[in-house]
Design a protein around this motif. Structure first.
Motif, PDB file in Angstrom:
ATOM      1  N   UNK A   1       0.810  -1.215   0.000  1.00 57.54           N
ATOM      2  CA  UNK A   1       0.000   0.000   0.000  1.00 57.54           C
ATOM      3  C   UNK A   1       0.850   1.276   0.000  1.00 57.54           C
ATOM      4  N   UNK A   2       2.156   1.156   0.167  1.00 65.16           N
ATOM      5  CA  UNK A   2       3.057   2.304   0.039  1.00 65.16           C
ATOM      6  C   UNK A   2       3.542   2.468  -1.401  1.00 65.16           C
ATOM      7  N   UNK A   3       3.329   1.456  -2.216  1.00 58.01           N
ATOM      8  CA  UNK A   3       3.911   1.404  -3.557  1.00 58.01           C
ATOM      9  C   UNK A   3       3.548   2.606  -4.425  1.00 58.01           C
ATOM     10  N   UNK A   4       2.295   2.996  -4.469  1.00 65.64           N
ATOM     11  CA  UNK A   4       1.881   4.112  -5.334  1.00 65.64           C
ATOM     12  C   UNK A   4       2.564   5.407  -4.930  1.00 65.64           C
ATOM     13  N   UNK A   5       2.678   5.646  -3.631  1.00 69.57           N
ATOM     14  CA  UNK A   5       3.357   6.857  -3.158  1.00 69.57           C
ATOM     15  C   UNK A   5       4.811   6.849  -3.626  1.00 69.57           C
ATOM     16  N   UNK A   6       5.468   5.731  -3.446  1.00 72.52           N
ATOM     17  CA  UNK A   6       6.873   5.609  -3.841  1.00 72.52           C
ATOM     18  C   UNK A   6       7.016   5.795  -5.354  1.00 72.52           C
TER      19      UNK A   6
END
Length: 182
Positions: A158-163
């Motif tokens: 769930x952090x992937x898009x931000x990264x």
């Protein structure tokens, strides 16, 4: 009897993380310093003021994979296990197989032009220089740690898009690369 699960905990920034990084860096350098270019503190603990899981991430930077077999051999002699790339090309993970007295850390060996290393540095440097992004990422991490307290895969996914959004603004942005980065 229920299996004990790892709890995902994001805690406020701790200035001691810099000291711990230096301690681990010195130890790793004593094993393979003559084979490497640098050891970089990456990940959330490397960004001053950012809440993080209390785990130091280190990228050991190499010129090329020519020295990699020697690094694997020496690290194995010092009690590390090579875990492969764990799904990220250009980044080889190692795990300490006994307690070395340091706080928990993730050790990666990366070629200087490897995707894993370049992405770590671009993301770290962006967060270091952009207070708004740092605050947004911190809030995201805290919320995800609460929501996925026992599920590290969901927390990470769930952090992937931000990264990815940050990497599009930096490493994978042609105008950024042509103007600011060589």
């Amino acid at each position: 009897m229920t299996e004990r699960k790892r709890i995902i905990e994001v805690i406020p920034y701790n200035p001691e993380w810099k000291t711990e990084f230096e301690k681990i860096k010195k130890m790793i350098s004593s094993y393979i310093g003559d084979l490497i270019l640098a050891i970089e503190h990456v990940g959330s603990t490397s960004v001053e003021g950012l809440s993080a899981k209390p785990i130091i991430d280190l990228d050991v930077v190499i010129e090329s994979y020519d020295v990699f077999p020697s690094i694997v051999e020496r690290l194995e002699q010092e009690g590390y296990e090579h875990e492969g790339n764990l799904g990220t090309e250009g980044r080889e993970a190692f795990r300490r197989i006994f307690n070395d007295g340091c706080m928990k850390y993730h050790l990666y060996v990366c070629p200087k032009v490897g995707r894993g290393y370049l992405e770590h540095i671009a993301f770290r440097d962006y967060l270091r220089s952009n207070e708004q992004a740092r605050k947004e990422y911190e809030l995201l991490k805290i919320r995800l740690a609460e929501t996925y307290r026992f599920d590290i895969d969901s927390y990470s996914n769930h952090k992937t898009e931000f990264v990815k959004d940050i990497l599009k603004k930096t490493l994978y942005n042609a105008s950024f690369n042509n103007g600011q980065k060589a």
